[in-house]
Structures are given as C-alpha cells and as structure tokens.
Design a protein around this motif. Structure first.
Motif, PDB file in Angstrom:
ATOM      1  N   UNK A  74       0.859  -1.181   0.000  1.00  0.00           N
ATOM      2  CA  UNK A  74       0.000   0.000   0.000  1.00  0.00           C
ATOM      3  C   UNK A  74       0.894   1.229   0.000  1.00  0.00           C
ATOM      4  N   UNK A  75       0.745   2.045  -1.038  1.00  0.00           N
ATOM      5  CA  UNK A  75       1.538   3.266  -1.205  1.00  0.00           C
ATOM      6  C   UNK A  75       0.580   4.444  -1.080  1.00  0.00           C
ATOM      7  N   UNK A  76       0.840   5.362  -0.138  1.00  0.00           N
ATOM      8  CA  UNK A  76      -0.174   6.374   0.164  1.00  0.00           C
ATOM      9  C   UNK A  76       0.459   7.668   0.655  1.00  0.00           C
ATOM     10  N   UNK A  77      -0.343   8.713   0.671  1.00  0.00           N
ATOM     11  CA  UNK A  77       0.012  10.013   1.232  1.00  0.00           C
ATOM     12  C   UNK A  77      -1.167  10.585   1.991  1.00  0.00           C
ATOM     13  N   UNK A 117       5.545  12.813   3.073  1.00  0.00           N
ATOM     14  CA  UNK A 117       5.664  11.411   3.510  1.00  0.00           C
ATOM     15  C   UNK A 117       6.823  11.166   4.468  1.00  0.00           C
ATOM     16  N   UNK A 118       7.923  11.894   4.292  1.00  0.00           N
ATOM     17  CA  UNK A 118       9.086  11.715   5.166  1.00  0.00           C
ATOM     18  C   UNK A 118       8.725  12.019   6.618  1.00  0.00           C
ATOM     19  N   UNK A 119       7.895  13.029   6.833  1.00  0.00           N
ATOM     20  CA  UNK A 119       7.535  13.421   8.202  1.00  0.00           C
ATOM     21  C   UNK A 119       6.724  12.335   8.893  1.00  0.00           C
ATOM     22  N   UNK A 120       5.789  11.726   8.159  1.00  0.00           N
ATOM     23  CA  UNK A 120       5.007  10.616   8.719  1.00  0.00           C
ATOM     24  C   UNK A 120       5.933   9.445   9.046  1.00  0.00           C
ATOM     25  N   UNK A 121       6.790   9.103   8.094  1.00  0.00           N
ATOM     26  CA  UNK A 121       7.695   7.964   8.301  1.00  0.00           C
ATOM     27  C   UNK A 121       8.614   8.158   9.487  1.00  0.00           C
ATOM     28  N   UNK A 122       9.102   9.374   9.673  1.00  0.00           N
ATOM     29  CA  UNK A 122      10.023   9.656  10.782  1.00  0.00           C
ATOM     30  C   UNK A 122       9.324   9.526  12.133  1.00  0.00           C
ATOM     31  N   UNK A 123       8.090  10.016  12.211  1.00  0.00           N
ATOM     32  CA  UNK A 123       7.372   9.964  13.495  1.00  0.00           C
ATOM     33  C   UNK A 123       6.993   8.532  13.851  1.00  0.00           C
ATOM     34  N   UNK A 124       6.470   7.770  12.888  1.00  0.00           N
ATOM     35  CA  UNK A 124       6.048   6.411  13.251  1.00  0.00           C
ATOM     36  C   UNK A 124       7.244   5.490  13.491  1.00  0.00           C
ATOM     37  N   UNK A 125       8.418   5.859  12.956  1.00  0.00           N
ATOM     38  CA  UNK A 125       9.636   5.123  13.295  1.00  0.00           C
ATOM     39  C   UNK A 125       9.917   5.204  14.793  1.00  0.00           C
ATOM     40  N   UNK A 126       9.627   6.340  15.401  1.00  0.00           N
ATOM     41  CA  UNK A 126       9.824   6.492  16.850  1.00  0.00           C
ATOM     42  C   UNK A 126       8.916   5.554  17.631  1.00  0.00           C
ATOM     43  N   UNK A 136       8.372   2.486  16.563  1.00  0.00           N
ATOM     44  CA  UNK A 136       8.811   1.126  16.239  1.00  0.00           C
ATOM     45  C   UNK A 136       8.341   0.599  14.896  1.00  0.00           C
ATOM     46  N   UNK A 137       7.767   1.478  14.067  1.00  0.00           N
ATOM     47  CA  UNK A 137       7.164   1.023  12.814  1.00  0.00           C
ATOM     48  C   UNK A 137       8.056   1.382  11.632  1.00  0.00           C
ATOM     49  N   UNK A 138       8.461   0.378  10.870  1.00  0.00           N
ATOM     50  CA  UNK A 138       9.358   0.555   9.728  1.00  0.00           C
ATOM     51  C   UNK A 138       8.559   0.539   8.435  1.00  0.00           C
ATOM     52  N   UNK A 139       8.464   1.700   7.782  1.00  0.00           N
ATOM     53  CA  UNK A 139       7.907   1.797   6.437  1.00  0.00           C
ATOM     54  C   UNK A 139       8.946   2.494   5.567  1.00  0.00           C
ATOM     55  N   UNK A 140       8.703   2.505   4.278  1.00  0.00           N
ATOM     56  CA  UNK A 140       9.609   3.200   3.367  1.00  0.00           C
ATOM     57  C   UNK A 140       8.939   4.478   2.889  1.00  0.00           C
ATOM     58  N   UNK A 141       9.683   5.578   2.874  1.00  0.00           N
ATOM     59  CA  UNK A 141       9.159   6.832   2.323  1.00  0.00           C
ATOM     60  C   UNK A 141      10.097   7.335   1.245  1.00  0.00           C
ATOM     61  N   UNK A 142       9.529   8.037   0.255  1.00  0.00           N
ATOM     62  CA  UNK A 142      10.345   8.590  -0.825  1.00  0.00           C
ATOM     63  C   UNK A 142       9.816   8.178  -2.172  1.00  0.00           C
ATOM     64  N   UNK A 143      10.697   8.191  -3.182  1.00  0.00           N
ATOM     65  CA  UNK A 143      10.250   7.856  -4.541  1.00  0.00           C
ATOM     66  C   UNK A 143      10.469   6.392  -4.875  1.00  0.00           C
ATOM     67  N   UNK A 145      -0.143   6.367  12.592  1.00  0.00           N
ATOM     68  CA  UNK A 145      -0.303   7.377  11.540  1.00  0.00           C
ATOM     69  C   UNK A 145      -1.296   8.448  11.983  1.00  0.00           C
ATOM     70  N   UNK A 146      -2.347   8.046  12.651  1.00  0.00           N
ATOM     71  CA  UNK A 146      -3.314   9.019  13.168  1.00  0.00           C
ATOM     72  C   UNK A 146      -2.643   9.984  14.151  1.00  0.00           C
ATOM     73  N   UNK A 147      -1.804   9.465  15.013  1.00  0.00           N
ATOM     74  CA  UNK A 147      -1.067  10.307  15.957  1.00  0.00           C
ATOM     75  C   UNK A 147      -0.141  11.274  15.218  1.00  0.00           C
ATOM     76  N   UNK A 148       0.584  10.718  14.219  1.00  0.00           N
ATOM     77  CA  UNK A 148       1.496  11.560  13.451  1.00  0.00           C
ATOM     78  C   UNK A 148       0.744  12.655  12.716  1.00  0.00           C
ATOM     79  N   UNK A 149      -0.396  12.312  12.154  1.00  0.00           N
ATOM     80  CA  UNK A 149      -1.197  13.309  11.448  1.00  0.00           C
ATOM     81  C   UNK A 149      -1.640  14.421  12.388  1.00  0.00           C
ATOM     82  N   UNK A 150      -2.093  14.047  13.585  1.00  0.00           N
ATOM     83  CA  UNK A 150      -2.531  15.054  14.576  1.00  0.00           C
ATOM     84  C   UNK A 150      -1.385  15.983  14.949  1.00  0.00           C
TER      85      UNK A 150
END
Length: 403
Positions: A332-335, A341-350, A352-359, A395-400
C-alpha cells in the motif's frame, strides 16, 4: 491457514524492539527478514565447508561445489527452468539486468527500439538508457493510468518490427501493481522481440513459471525472498545465453586461455567469472526451501487478507490517498493531504514502525502523480492484522501532530 505466531518465531528480528517499542516491520519491499534456518545455514557453510568451488580436488572444495550446484538445481525447479544451466547466480536483480544489457550492446543497432514501462524501478530504466546511448537504439515507454496500471492498448501500438527488446517488471515495487506479463510476452514475441522480466518484487509472493510465461530472461534478488543480501538469479533461455557475449572476463568463465585467443566456458560458467558469493548461493536454496515449506498458496492467501485489511483501515483516515488501486500484491503506497511522507515515516519510526518513504527508485511514477514520494507499507507472510492496526493508530497520531 498459516500459524502466524509459529512462523514469526522463525524470525529472530521480529522479537526486537526499536526505540523501545516492539518492531513492526513493513519495509519488506526493500528487503525481507531472514528466518533462523537461513541464518544458521550461512554459519554452517563457513564453519563446516568453507572452500572455493569448481576448482579444487580436495574434499572441502567438492562439498562446497556440490552444495552450490544443488542450490542451482533447487532454483531451476522452483522457477521451472528447462535446464539448470539456464540459471545464473548474480549479486541481485540489478546485476542480472546489466548482464543482459551488456550482451545486447553487440546486437542492437541504430533504428532498433527497446520498450520499457513507466512503472519500472530505476534499475530497469537506467541500464537500458545506457544501452540505447551506446548503440543508437531508441527507448520507448509504455504509459500508465491513474489507477497505476499500464495502458495495454498503448503497449500494443508501440510494438513493431523495430522492437528488439521489451522489459517490464512483474510487480511494481512502488505501487504493488501486478502487470499482465504473459500477454505482454506473447505480443512481444509476435514481432520477434526478446523479453526481460524484472521479478524482484514478485518472487516473495509467487512462484514464477518461466516456461509457462515463455519469457527470455527473468531476474530477481535473493534478499527479498528471505535469502541473503548480495544474491540473485538471472534466468535466461539457453539459446539467448549462447548468443550473448560474457559480461565479465576472469577465472571460471574460460575454457582455454592463450595470449592469442581465449575460448569461453559452457553455460552457466560463461557468465559466472571469479569467485562468487558461495555461501549466499547455497543459502538462497535454503530460503527457497523455506518458502516452499510455507507454501505460496498460503502466502498469497494470508497476504491478500493483510492487503484488504490495510486498505480498509487506512482509508478511515481523512485526507489519505492510496496510489495504485488496480490488481496488486500486498503493498500500500499512500500520502496524507498537506503532509510530506518523510515526516510521517520519521514519526512512526519512533513508535517502532518501519515503512519506506520517498520515490522508491521509481521517480517517473512520482512525476506522473505530481508528488515527491509516498509512504509505502509492504507486507509479508509473517506480518499480522494487529500490526496493521498499530500502524494505523500511529499514523493518526502523526497526522494530529503535523496538522
């Protein structure tokens, strides 16, 4: 049904914590995690039979050679190649593609055409661009639509007697879209073109049958299918591998060397110069055994449920858009509107969640959608719906935080 908890126990890293949180690993499109049996097999090689292959008469060399060639035969059967010598060991998909493009440098001429798709990873774009620059051939591109699928009518229109090579991925790494490669191969062959399939993202999810597909080349990496990094396979039809010149010169790929002339070894050794990643090649066979023990039907079933669950849960988030909505694998590739996308990925990494962000090494796709990149969650058979729920809440937390 798979016993997911039992399977997860096979993967030591899945019990690790990242930033104090249990690891949720959703970057399987970049590389898969390794089961204990694969880790143990690497140690076993170095502890018990470490020696060079094909050259030594001593016992350890014979043991290593036998293990390496048994792995080749395992992979031959796994992809249903006609001959084991059609299976070449490489360092990965990129190596395999470059091996083929290097060979076609002696075949293509000005006016010839190479067709690639707009869904390709850079590794299946740049080598062909370099080849076209070297030979004077022309690169043609199959366009895509808003669903992330190739426009097959446009592909049909691109094909002509000038078409010498068609190259396309089996599954898009950036969107997860599954391409209709059997149809595309048949149409390419009708105009006399050779076909290379980039199978890097397909082999973790399915067993490619290269004889049924009738592709001329099929390249993939070991590290995306529970095997070691620095391993891969290039399948090539015997007649094509005999036509192409060697990619590298050196030991192993020769029959006889004099200063006046060198004759090359028979397949597959013609394309396997130097000392290979022996441990990696052997253990890639171990990884294939492991996946076949799990069963690709079971893998497909479980990953389909994960994809459906993730799609449903993610679309609950206001402003979230999924890219690639056609027939696809467990990606699933989303925005989210207004958030990089980098900002979401960085926050959820904190968390413990590993996703890929970028092109995702697929910039033409991002250019098509006019976006800098996406957040990509790519699932494997050892992932769970509960992990998806954890990601959605994160992701909901990061969005908030970022709104």
């Amino acid at each position: 049904m798979l016993d997911i908890q039992k399977i997860r126990a096979d993967f030591p890293i899945l019990s690790e914590k990242v930033n104090g949180k249990p690891l949720v690993y959703f970057d399987n499109g970049a590389t898969s995690q390794k089961p204990q049996v694969v880790i143990d097999a690497i140690a076993k090689y170095y502890q018990e039979i470490n020696a060079n292959i094909h050259r030594g008469v001593h016992t350890l060399s014979q043991l290593a050679t036998d293990a390496y060639e048994i792995s080749r035969v395992k992979i031959q059967h796994h992809i249903n190649a006609k001959f084991s010598h059609e299976v070449l060991f490489t360092s990965g998909t990129t190596h395999g593609i470059n091996l083929v493009t290097n060979g076609f440098a002696s075949i293509l001429k000005p006016g010839d055409e190479v067709i690639v798709s707009s869904l390709e990873h850079h590794s299946n774009i740049v080598p062909w661009q370099m080849l076209c620059e070297k030979t004077g051939a022309t690169l043609k591109v199959i366009p895509m639509n808003e669903e992330g699928e190739l426009i097959i009518e446009a592909y049909d229109a691109l094909l002509s007697e000038k078409t010498k090579v068609v190259t396309v991925n089996h599954i898009s790494n950036a969107l997860g879209i599954i391409n209709p490669i059997k149809y595309m191969i048949e149409k390419a062959h009708a105009v006399g073109a050779a076909v290379l399939i980039d199978g890097a993202q397909a082999v973790p999810h399915l067993k490619p049958d290269v004889q049924d597909l009738d592709c001329d080349f099929y390249a993939f990496s070991g590290h995306k299918m529970c095997g070691p990094t620095g391993t891969g396979i290039l399948y090539g039809k015997e007649e094509w591998l005999n036509k192409l010149p060697p990619y590298q010169g050196g030991g192993e790929m020769i029959k006889e060397v004099t200063f006046e002339k060198t004759t090359y070894a028979d397949l597959p050794h013609k394309f396997e110069a130097g000392t290979p990643n022996i441990a990696g090649g052997i253990v890639l066979g171990t990884a294939v055994d492991y996946l076949n023990h799990i069963g690709f039907h079971n893998i497909h079933q479980h990953e389909t449920h994960l994809l459906q669950h993730a799609t449903k849960r993610l679309l609950e988030i206001e402003g979230l858009k999924i890219y690639g909505t056609g027939n696809k694998a467990s990606v699933v590739s989303f925005n989210i509107d207004g958030i990089h996308p980098y900002d979401i990925g960085s926050i959820i990494d904190k968390l413990g969640i590993a996703v890929r962000t970028g092109h995702h090494c697929a910039q033409p796709i991002m250019n098509f959608f006019c976006i800098p990149g996406t957040i990509r969650a790519s699932f494997s058979f050892y992932n769970t719906k509960e992990e998806i729920d954890i990601m959605v809440e994160a992701i909901k937390k990061a969005k908030a935080m970022l709104s």
